[in-house]
Enzyme design. Sequence first.
Site, PDB file in Angstrom:
ATOM      1  CG  HIS A  57      -0.311  -0.058   2.527  1.00  0.00           C
ATOM      2  ND1 HIS A  57       0.430   0.964   3.062  1.00  0.00           N
ATOM      3  CD2 HIS A  57      -0.287  -1.055   3.449  1.00  0.00           C
ATOM      4  CE1 HIS A  57       0.870   0.609   4.249  1.00  0.00           C
ATOM      5  NE2 HIS A  57       0.469  -0.611   4.506  1.00  0.00           N
ATOM      6  CD  GLU A 101      -2.743  -3.489  15.717  1.00  0.00           C
ATOM      7  OE1 GLU A 101      -2.833  -2.328  16.153  1.00  0.00           O
ATOM      8  OE2 GLU A 101      -1.964  -4.348  16.187  1.00  0.00           O
ATOM      9  CG  LEU A 102      -6.368  -2.366   8.149  1.00  0.00           C
ATOM     10  CD1 LEU A 102      -6.432  -3.457   7.096  1.00  0.00           C
ATOM     11  CD2 LEU A 102      -7.593  -1.453   8.064  1.00  0.00           C
ATOM     12  CG  ASP A 103      -2.954  -1.314   6.231  1.00  0.00           C
ATOM     13  OD1 ASP A 103      -2.722  -2.311   5.541  1.00  0.00           O
ATOM     14  OD2 ASP A 103      -3.772  -0.432   5.901  1.00  0.00           O
ATOM     15  CD  GLN A 104      -0.691  -0.533  12.730  1.00  0.00           C
ATOM     16  OE1 GLN A 104       0.304  -0.346  13.428  1.00  0.00           O
ATOM     17  NE2 GLN A 104      -1.152   0.395  11.900  1.00  0.00           N
TER      18      GLN A 104
END
Length: 289
Positions: free
Chosen positions: A197, A231-234
């Site tokens: 991303h 955990e989103l985008d972590q």
Amino acid sequence: MPAIARSTARLLATCDDQPGIVARTSRFLFDRGANIIHSDQHSTDPEGGRFFLRQEFYMQGLEGKLDELAKEFAHEVAEPFGMEWTLQPAWIKKQVAMLVSRLDHGLMDLLWRAQRGELPMNVTMVISNHTDLGNAVRTFGVPFFHVPVDKDHREDATARMLELLDGNADLVVLARYMQILQPEFVQRYPNRVINIHHSFLPAFVGADPYRRAAERGVKLIGATAHYVTEELDQGPIIEQDVIRVSHRQNLEELKVLGQDIERQVLSRAVKWHLEDRVLVDGNKTIVFV
């Protein structure tokens, strides 16, 4: 890229740092007639830290005795040092599946690189929640599956994707797949799902980040590739890069530059994973390149 010679393997190991790890591991391989081709190591702290090791070696006739070698290594080296470790045959290409929505830049780049032999992988399938890219994918001879995602029945989509992937994916690449993976999916492929991303996070979360970045007059744009966690985008970051921009670039030019850097970052992250160069340390990575 040149083909990996048969009888070549890669050993990855992690344990508490202590004297003798490299000596014992190298001696183990030497005693069995192995030739170490590459060796990398890293310690987070010589006193109380974690030690990370990657060794690539050649051993004549390894194809028929890899399992036996692994059992001996576990008993003689890994168990005494308390290692977490893997021993992978380097000559066997990993099976890779890709998930995508409508943006095709990352997907097409990976398919092209795989076709040219730049990435040591067999692309087993592409799964999408839209049908837009089906014909383009099939021109590469890769199976394309449409799995729509209904926000009220995400579990059904997850079950279908896991059914397709079962036994067909050592690695899953999210090449701009614009859906959040369910926990069951992530748990099935720990540290084996790579996402790409833009690097505007956390400043520009959500839709249309390039427009908002342009409105703010950002001077750097970039991309991040990381392993997916619940955990989103972590998840642990594998690779990042940035390029400098100015007031001279309009919105469309920013998007073109952003997509180009996404392609580069994603291909590097996938390549390093395929070559067993990435070791996970909590929420960080050790990348031997």
